[in-house]
Write an enzyme that holds these catalytic residues in place. Sequence first.
Site, mmCIF file in Angstrom:
data_model
loop_
_atom_site.group_PDB
_atom_site.id
_atom_site.type_symbol
_atom_site.label_atom_id
_atom_site.label_comp_id
_atom_site.label_asym_id
_atom_site.label_seq_id
_atom_site.Cartn_x
_atom_site.Cartn_y
_atom_site.Cartn_z
ATOM 1 N N ASP A 297 1.070 -1.339 0.137
ATOM 2 C CA ASP A 297 0.013 0.012 -0.100
ATOM 3 C C ASP A 297 0.943 1.258 -0.099
ATOM 4 O OD1 ASP A 297 -2.089 1.973 0.316
ATOM 5 O OD2 ASP A 297 -2.663 1.148 2.464
ATOM 6 N N ASP B 145 0.631 5.203 0.221
ATOM 7 C CA ASP B 145 -0.206 5.920 0.560
ATOM 8 C C ASP B 145 0.230 7.433 -0.186
ATOM 9 O OD1 ASP B 145 -1.846 4.574 2.128
ATOM 10 O OD2 ASP B 145 -0.612 5.002 3.736
ATOM 11 N N HIS C 15 -2.331 0.676 -4.834
ATOM 12 C CA HIS C 15 -2.282 -0.825 -4.139
ATOM 13 C C HIS C 15 -1.531 -1.819 -5.191
ATOM 14 C CE1 HIS C 15 -6.150 0.036 -1.665
ATOM 15 N NE2 HIS C 15 -5.213 0.780 -1.282
ATOM 16 N N GLU D 240 3.241 0.392 3.235
ATOM 17 C CA GLU D 240 2.490 -0.677 4.217
ATOM 18 C C GLU D 240 2.736 -1.937 3.186
ATOM 19 O OE1 GLU D 240 -0.900 -0.203 6.682
ATOM 20 O OE2 GLU D 240 -1.125 1.585 5.422
#
Length: 144
Positions: free
Chosen positions: A84, A86, A119, A136
Amino acid sequence: MFEDLGNVPDEMKRWAQWIVWRYEDQSSKKPTKVPYCARTGRLASVTDPATWGSFEEVAEVLQTGWYAGAGFVLTDGDPFAFIDLDDTEGDAEAFDKQRRIFDECVSYAELSPSGTGFHIICKGAIPAGRRRGKIEVYSSGRYI
């Protein structure tokens, strides 16, 4: 989290680890993506396979318009990992790091539901999920 099921990799469709999700206000800064079982309409859990379903079940339930998208539960038994990236909020150094990650992955990637991040779904496993700044990485115990 998948908002457009037409782009889901065929390999992922074969795994019965699918849930649906919708945004709910839970007194945080932004709405939370809450997972549900497509068969029962009850809350889904990343630790309870009885609350997951097939890709076809999820695709059918999404047509009702009650849910915002589909999710896939990552487990130790599947080959998938999730990255992930961001929103970097104008941080050029963070953006460059994310761009290198994005460019190096042989994967499926999509814009995040917020429209400000990405993603990435690839094959891999890590012992425990990690978060470093705006990045992440998970391969189990989460839904994507």
